[in-house]
Design a protein around this motif. Structure first.
Motif, short mmCIF file in Angstrom:
data_model
loop_
_atom_site.label_atom_id
_atom_site.label_comp_id
_atom_site.label_asym_id
_atom_site.label_seq_id
_atom_site.Cartn_x
_atom_site.Cartn_y
_atom_site.Cartn_z
N PHE A 285 -2.04 26.27 22.05
CA PHE A 285 -0.59 26.46 22.10
C PHE A 285 -0.22 27.73 22.86
N LEU A 286 -0.87 28.83 22.51
CA LEU A 286 -0.54 30.11 23.14
C LEU A 286 -0.70 30.06 24.66
N ARG A 287 -1.71 29.35 25.11
CA ARG A 287 -2.02 29.31 26.54
C ARG A 287 -1.20 28.29 27.33
N SER A 288 -0.56 27.35 26.61
CA SER A 288 0.18 26.30 27.31
C SER A 288 1.69 26.38 27.13
N ASP A 289 2.15 26.98 26.06
CA ASP A 289 3.59 27.06 25.82
C ASP A 289 4.25 27.95 26.87
N PRO A 290 5.40 27.54 27.42
CA PRO A 290 6.04 28.32 28.50
C PRO A 290 6.47 29.71 28.08
N VAL A 291 6.71 29.92 26.78
CA VAL A 291 7.11 31.26 26.31
C VAL A 291 5.88 32.10 26.02
N THR A 292 4.98 31.60 25.19
CA THR A 292 3.84 32.39 24.75
C THR A 292 2.85 32.66 25.88
N SER A 293 2.72 31.74 26.80
CA SER A 293 1.73 31.91 27.88
C SER A 293 2.06 33.08 28.80
N ARG A 294 3.31 33.55 28.74
CA ARG A 294 3.72 34.67 29.60
C ARG A 294 3.54 36.02 28.91
N MET A 295 3.16 35.99 27.64
CA MET A 295 2.96 37.25 26.93
C MET A 295 1.74 37.98 27.47
N THR A 296 1.81 39.30 27.54
CA THR A 296 0.72 40.10 28.10
C THR A 296 -0.59 39.88 27.35
N ALA A 297 -0.53 39.84 26.05
CA ALA A 297 -1.75 39.66 25.26
C ALA A 297 -2.43 38.33 25.56
N VAL A 298 -1.64 37.29 25.81
CA VAL A 298 -2.21 35.98 26.12
C VAL A 298 -2.76 35.97 27.54
N ARG A 299 -1.99 36.48 28.48
CA ARG A 299 -2.44 36.49 29.88
C ARG A 299 -3.71 37.31 30.07
N GLU A 300 -3.84 38.39 29.32
CA GLU A 300 -4.98 39.29 29.49
C GLU A 300 -6.09 39.06 28.47
N GLY A 301 -5.93 38.01 27.67
CA GLY A 301 -6.99 37.65 26.71
C GLY A 301 -7.16 38.62 25.57
N ARG A 302 -6.10 39.32 25.20
CA ARG A 302 -6.20 40.26 24.08
C ARG A 302 -5.80 39.55 22.79
N ILE A 303 -6.62 38.60 22.40
CA ILE A 303 -6.40 37.81 21.20
C ILE A 303 -7.61 38.00 20.28
N VAL A 304 -7.35 38.41 19.06
CA VAL A 304 -8.41 38.66 18.08
C VAL A 304 -8.33 37.57 17.01
N ILE A 305 -9.47 36.97 16.71
CA ILE A 305 -9.53 35.90 15.71
C ILE A 305 -10.16 36.46 14.44
N LEU A 306 -9.44 36.35 13.33
CA LEU A 306 -9.93 36.84 12.04
C LEU A 306 -9.88 35.71 11.01
N ASP A 307 -10.81 35.71 10.08
CA ASP A 307 -10.74 34.78 8.97
C ASP A 307 -9.43 34.99 8.21
N ALA A 308 -8.78 33.90 7.84
CA ALA A 308 -7.52 34.00 7.10
C ALA A 308 -7.69 34.80 5.82
N GLU A 309 -8.83 34.60 5.13
CA GLU A 309 -9.04 35.29 3.87
C GLU A 309 -9.16 36.80 4.05
N ALA A 310 -9.51 37.23 5.28
CA ALA A 310 -9.58 38.66 5.57
C ALA A 310 -8.20 39.28 5.70
N MET A 311 -7.16 38.44 5.70
CA MET A 311 -5.78 38.92 5.76
C MET A 311 -5.14 38.97 4.39
N HIS A 312 -5.92 38.66 3.36
CA HIS A 312 -5.45 38.71 1.99
C HIS A 312 -6.07 39.90 1.26
N ALA A 313 -5.46 40.26 0.14
CA ALA A 313 -5.94 41.41 -0.62
C ALA A 313 -7.09 40.99 -1.53
#
Length: 333
Positions: A285-313
């Motif tokens: 989605f991020l790479r194909s959507d006309p809005v998100t694909s223009r974001m700097t983080a998407v264009r430059e590959g600054r995307i970090v993938i974390l386990d969802a459970e690591a976002m919980h307390a």
């Protein structure tokens, strides 16, 4: 293999002689509710992976009768314990399914599971059957769970509420020595990450955290400005571009794109309630959507993938903090 740091092992040695066993009957003040335990609980049924893995870290699998509400696969070091405990539901269990296990203790990571509008059942419902239902302080202190879909923070997340959650659960289960060692280990690791963050000297770096979406064409669920992910970002010197007090508000991609965060953090999970639970779908989605694909983080590959459970307390929060620090070190080179 025991995954404890030297600091934690020393803490265990220091407290082994002084930690007194829990004196029952025990009364615990939990989020303004008094919970009574006439004896060490048996048949514990956990609602939420954070509560489950804390119990495993305390060595309590043999006293557990069921688990539920999972976001990721269990940590490898807990696989043996997990194999001995029935999984009642991947998501929220029914009240009847929990009671069928004749629980002596029902801890949850989310107040909305057993609170005033409990998705599983209310505290009063459980109390009718003599079952103490416990909410981890991480989700009730400094938070109003009756406002917003996932609650609204009244104050920024405080890591002390995680230490308190572990301490209380250890006290209830008469596992104080294991609890002391676990908290010492997590605190030492958090301090080490803080040192790494200071060395990175991130200046005016910003981030946004995408958990999931009910539909990829709808506004995404993003981390709010005072929740657990915001605490993680702050510890690393990153500014969360989402500032609302809601825990996981829906925020339009146009708003996120205007803020143009330096980094996007997306959740990886094994849960499949929504299409966007799949992190590969998020990336497409991020790479194909006309809005998100223009974001700097998407264009430059600054995307970090974390386990969802690591976002919980829970104990994975520190895993996530370490993983995010490692990712930022790589991106800043």
């Amino acid at each position: 293999m025991n995954h404890l740091t030297l600091t934690a092992l020393l803490a265990m040695t220091a407290t082994a002689a002084s930690a007194a066993p829990t004196a029952y009957p025990l009364t615990v003040d939990n989020c303004g509710h008094a919970l009574s335990f006439p004896q060490r609980p048996d048949n514990v049924v956990s609602i939420g992976q954070a509560a489950t893995e804390i119990l495993y870290a305390l060595g309590q699998a043999d006293r557990m009768a069921g688990t539920s509400l999972w976001f990721n696969a269990v940590l490898p070091r807990f696989e043996e314990q997990n194999a001995r405990v029935a999984r009642i539901s991947d998501n929220a269990p029914s009240f009847e399914a929990v009671l069928a296990r004749r629980p002596g203790f029902v801890p949850t990571m989310f107040e909305w599971m057993i609170g005033a509008e409990g998705a599983v059942g209310t505290r009063a419902h459980f109390a009718e059957f003599g079952v103490p239902a416990y909410v981890m302080p991480t989700d009730c202190e400094g938070k109003d769970n009756l406002v917003g879909a996932d609650g609204t923070r009244l104050a920024p997340f405080d890591i002390q509420t995680l230490w308190d959650s572990i301490d209380q659960m250890a006290l209830i289960m008469d596992a104080q020595e294991a609890g002391d060692a676990l908290v010492a280990d997590l605190k030492a690791r958090e301090a080490a990450v803080a040192g790494r963050a200071a060395a990175m000297k991130l200046e005016d770096a910003s981030a946004a955290v995408w958990f999931s979406s009910a539909d990829l064409q709808l506004d995404p669920f993003m981390a709010g400005g005072m929740g657990v992910p915001a605490w993680m970002l702050e510890r690393l010197g990153l500014r969360n571009v989402v500032t609302t007090d809601e825990e996981w508000p829906s925020v339009g991609w146009e708003t996120i794109a205007r803020a143009d965060p330096s980094v996007l953090v997306i959740a990886r999970m094994d849960r499949r309630r929504f299409p966007a639970d799949d992190h590969e779908e998020k990336l497409r989605f991020l790479r194909s959507d006309p809005v998100t694909s223009r974001m700097t983080a998407v264009r430059e590959g600054r995307i970090v993938i974390l386990d969802a459970e690591a976002m919980h307390a829970g104990i994975r929060l520190i895993d996530g903090l370490e993983a995010l620090a490692e990712a930022m070190e790589g991106l800043s080179r």
